[in-house]
Write an enzyme that holds these catalytic residues in place. Structure first.
Site, PDB file in Angstrom:
ATOM      1  N   HIS A   1     -11.152  -6.451   8.387  1.00  0.00           N
ATOM      2  CA  HIS A   1     -12.223  -6.076   7.167  1.00  0.00           C
ATOM      3  C   HIS A   1     -13.708  -5.175   7.303  1.00  0.00           C
ATOM      4  O   HIS A   1     -14.445  -5.272   6.680  1.00  0.00           O
ATOM      5  CB  HIS A   1     -12.727  -7.053   6.322  1.00  0.00           C
ATOM      6  CG  HIS A   1     -11.407  -8.192   5.959  1.00  0.00           C
ATOM      7  ND1 HIS A   1     -10.797  -9.046   6.761  1.00  0.00           N
ATOM      8  CD2 HIS A   1     -11.116  -8.431   4.587  1.00  0.00           C
ATOM      9  CE1 HIS A   1      -9.877  -9.870   6.083  1.00  0.00           C
ATOM     10  NE2 HIS A   1      -9.988  -9.258   4.729  1.00  0.00           N
TER      11      HIS A   1
ATOM     12  N   GLU B   1       0.872  -1.214  -0.017  1.00  0.00           N
ATOM     13  CA  GLU B   1      -0.029   0.156  -0.059  1.00  0.00           C
ATOM     14  C   GLU B   1       0.888   1.277  -0.174  1.00  0.00           C
ATOM     15  O   GLU B   1       0.674   2.330  -0.572  1.00  0.00           O
ATOM     16  CB  GLU B   1      -0.816   0.050   1.107  1.00  0.00           C
ATOM     17  CG  GLU B   1      -2.112  -1.234   1.079  1.00  0.00           C
ATOM     18  CD  GLU B   1      -1.401  -2.523   1.316  1.00  0.00           C
ATOM     19  OE1 GLU B   1      -0.550  -2.588   2.142  1.00  0.00           O
ATOM     20  OE2 GLU B   1      -2.357  -3.466   1.236  1.00  0.00           O
TER      21      GLU B   1
END
Lengths: 337, 409
Positions: free
Chosen positions: A129, A60
């Site tokens: 998540h 990322e």
């Protein structure tokens, strides 16, 4: 005009921008050939080619570091972080770089990047998540933070974000990708096809950043929410019988403080709802601002309904998730207060 | 328990500490001119040897040796010498300004001038530079105004960064010099992204970036190498191994086990190790890497092996952690002296010319300084703090307007 769910609306926004502006490029983990784990970029690589829409390594920090470099070159990169929970490795590039580049360079350099990241719970995603880290980013000067609650706004806000010359963090509440989930997890989900905001123009339009929307007008209490919680609050207002005015913030920074103040001055009461953890959450900022601007209009203490200050637990999804019952209790309390 | 089986932790220790004799016995210095110059499109796998070698062109007598010796006309060499000398004189003068309280902070590049200057000479003017904080020589080599640099260091009324940045964190868009961050290594993946964009658009310009050897431990270093490798980005990634990250010798960045150039091998990128105090070698290797990038043959990692001859910054005291004679005993000498020796050997320079040039540059820096000081120093900052609310965003949003008004502007 077409009927779209939020995934299709986001896909349509990306499609429109890829078509309109050769400098728009889209990349992230699994976004290219496959079209994204949530399918938001489906078909775009095939349509626009591999140098406009492509897959990246699982890094990322690298995704957003290279995005900034592309932005400096003159492109308008749209990077996907597969889950908001995975944005932290890129935190330094956002906070120290994208957010401050224009400032520190005296306006010589800037990075007009858009970072898309699915966020929020209600999907049994556990603590990796389900997070809602928006408050972390509103605390950073130089970033804009946006969260839509429906397909129409998702497309219009995303187009506005991509066209914006400042870095924008675009959070997508994944629980409402397919329909306006109102927290009643034991009932079937109503699809966007049966919701007025599932009607989305096919071409280019913008929903300006920094403008809230009144999701439901009311007179007795102002309810401040964004993302999935807009629908939870709408359900709670209907079920409680309290005439709440539900304001969908849409954009957290810049914040539409004028619409908030106008509403609270009218109702004299305020309930703030978000999925994110409470302490130092965005609700704290909202509460402070409402107090600063509306203290002498308030009839009762401001109420906050939020995720608890714990990591998001897998097995206790619905105990954690701020559902309509908790919102109803807050509405009742603020009316009694 | 058998004591021989007990575990023990290795804590790296430099060869010498203050009060001890500098120790360079472990350093391998191959002769100048001993290495082949491979074709720029050679496969990365065929270049592994360069990560462990040391590309040198100038020998001890100042002669240029071997295949890496670049073809540079004497005037360009004199220009390079001038830019290195100007960088050193500028640094020395700005250090004095800090000591006189006219600015808060300064970073010199003494001993490392060949890195920035030779590399700027080897790259094209349109190539985009993503430097760290010790490559002021890039700007000087590209002919940027010293007055402009001084005004930034002084945060005065002509500071183009409007008093927002720590001194020496320059940003000069028109010279292709990216805004220096101060956070280590963040510019590395950004340079790769810029290079990717250049390739996406079918441009001809490449990017270059610099980090110190200490920063190779940061994740952004590895992000940059991964992305540069995956997309074969046209970028030259430089590691300036000046032996120290503030007080930590290069062993704490992993230098005891492998060279920094060798980190490129796992990424399938050529890792070229070069004598960073040898202007000709630095120029030649950079030129090679730039040509490789321009021909779509992908990125190169260059380790520039040098020595930080002075303190990390004005906030640092190197006598507290390394022998004070270590710099003078550096086996690869001084970059300015070595290029001077080379030019003299060619019959293209003389002691008198050198002394004359030094005096000329000293006078230039003094005159520029006088002008820069006339625009103010840190004790007389820019006129109005109103500007501190600008450029946070492209347009000033309502909440910042309110805060500016709250401050009284």
């Amino acid at each position: 005009m077409s009927t779209m769910n939020m995934i299709q609306a986001i896909n349509s926004a990306l499609d429109v921008m890829l078509d309109r502006d050769d400098d728009v490029v889209i990349f992230g983990e699994d976004v290219g050939y496959f079209g994204g784990v949530f399918r938001c970029t489906a078909g775009l690589q095939k349509k626009y080619g591999k140098t406009r829409v492509f897959d990246t390594p699982i890094a990322e920090g690298g995704i957003l570091g290279t995005a900034i470099g592309m932005g400096v070159y003159g492109l308008r990169p749209v990077a996907e972080i597969q889950f908001a929970d995975y944005i932290y490795p890129a935190f330094d590039q956002l906070v120290s770089e994208a957010a401050r580049l224009r400032y520190r360079s005296g306006g010589e350099f800037w990075a007009p990047i858009t970072v898309r990241a699915p966020c929020g719970g209600g999907i049994f995603g556990g603590q990796t998540h389900s997070q809602s880290p928006e408050g972390v980013f509103t605390h950073v000067c130089g970033l804009k933070t946006v969260m839509p609650s429906n397909p129409y706004d998702a497309k219009g806000l995303l187009i506005a974000a991509i066209e914006d010359d400042d870095p924008v963090i675009f959070f997508e509440p994944k629980r409402i990708y397919n329909g306006p989930f109102d927290g009643h997890h034991d009932k079937p989900l109503v699809p966007w096809a049966r919701h007025p905001q599932g009607e989305v123009p096919d071409g280019h339009y913008r929903v300006e950043l920094g403008k809230a929307a009144i999701a439901r007008p009311g007179s007795e209490v102002t309810v401040l929410a964004y993302g999935t919680m807009v629908h939870v609050c709408l359900a709670a207002v209907e079920e409680s019988g309290i005439d709440g005015e539900v304001i969908d913030l849409r954009s957290l920074l810049p914040i539409d403080i004028d619409s908030i103040v106008e509403s609270v001055k009218k109702t004299g009461r305020c309930v703030i709802v978000h999925e994110a953890t409470r302490t130092s959450g965005f609700g704290a900022e909202l509460s402070a601002q409402v107090q600063e601007h509306c203290f002498y209009h308030l009839e009762a203490p401001i109420q906050r309904v939020t995720g608890w200050d714990t990591p998001y637990p897998h097995a206790f999804e619905w105990e954690y998730f701020p559902g309509p019952q908790r919102v109803t209790r807050a509405l009742t309390a603020v009316m009694e207060g | 328990m058998n004591p021989s089986q007990r575990l023990s932790l290795h804590i790296p220790e430099p060869p010498a500490r203050p009060g001890e004799e500098p120790d360079y016995s472990a350093m391998r210095i191959p002769p100048a001119g001993g290495l082949e110059r491979p074709p720029v499109d050679a496969a990365a796998t065929a270049l592994h040897g360069y990560a462990d070698a040391l590309i040198r062109v100038l020998d001890d007598s100042g002669a240029a040796c071997g295949e890496w010796a670049p073809q540079i006309d004497p005037q360009t060499l004199r220009d390079g010498l001038r830019a290195m000398m100007l960088t050193r004189i500028f640094d020395d003068r700005m250090l004095r300004m800090q000591r006189q309280g006219k600015t808060s902070f300064y970073v010199k590049s003494t001993g490392e001038e060949a890195v920035a200057v030779a590399q700027a000479f080897a790259l094209d003017d349109g190539d985009m530079l993503f430097p760290s904080y010790r490559q002021q020589g890039l700007l000087i080599a590209r002919g940027h105004s010293l007055v402009d640099m001084m005004c930034q260091v002084f945060n005065n009324t002509r500071d183009r960064l409007k008093g927002r940045q720590l001194p020496i964190m320059y940003s000069v868009r028109e010279k292709g010099f990216f805004s220096i961050s101060g956070n280590l290594g963040t510019q590395y993946p950004q340079a790769v992204g810029w290079a990717m964009a250049s390739a996406m658009k079918g441009d001809t310009r490449i990017a270059a970036s610099w980090v110190g050897e200490g920063t190779t431990a940061e994740p952004d270093f590895h992000h940059a190498l991964t992305f540069a490798s995956v997309y074969q980005a046209p970028v030259v990634l430089n590691v300036v191994n000046n032996q120290y990250a503030i007080s930590s010798f290069q062993g704490f960045a992993g230098g005891e086990r492998a060279t920094f150039a060798a980190r490129a091998i796992g990424y399938g990128i050529p890792g070229m190790r070069v004598d960073g105090n040898d202007f000709l070698a630095v120029y030649a290797v950079t030129r090679w890497a730039a040509e490789r990038a321009r021909r779509n043959c992908g990125p190169t990692l260059i380790e520039l092996f040098t020595y930080r001859a002075d303190a990390h910054s004005t906030s640092d005291d190197p006598t507290a952690y390394r022998p004070s004679s270590e710099g003078a005993r550096w086996p690869l000498g001084d970059p300015i002296e070595r290029l001077k020796q080379h030019l003299v050997g060619l019959g293209q320079w003389s002691e008198a010319q050198h002394t004359g040039l030094a005096a000329e540059l000293d006078a230039k820096v003094k005159a520029d300084l006088k002008e820069a000081e006339s625009y103010g120093t840190l004790s007389t900052p820019p006129d109005s703090p109103r500007s501190m609310f600008e450029d946070v965003f492209k347009d000033v949003p309502p909440h910042l307007v309110r805060q500016r008004q709250e401050m009284g502007y």
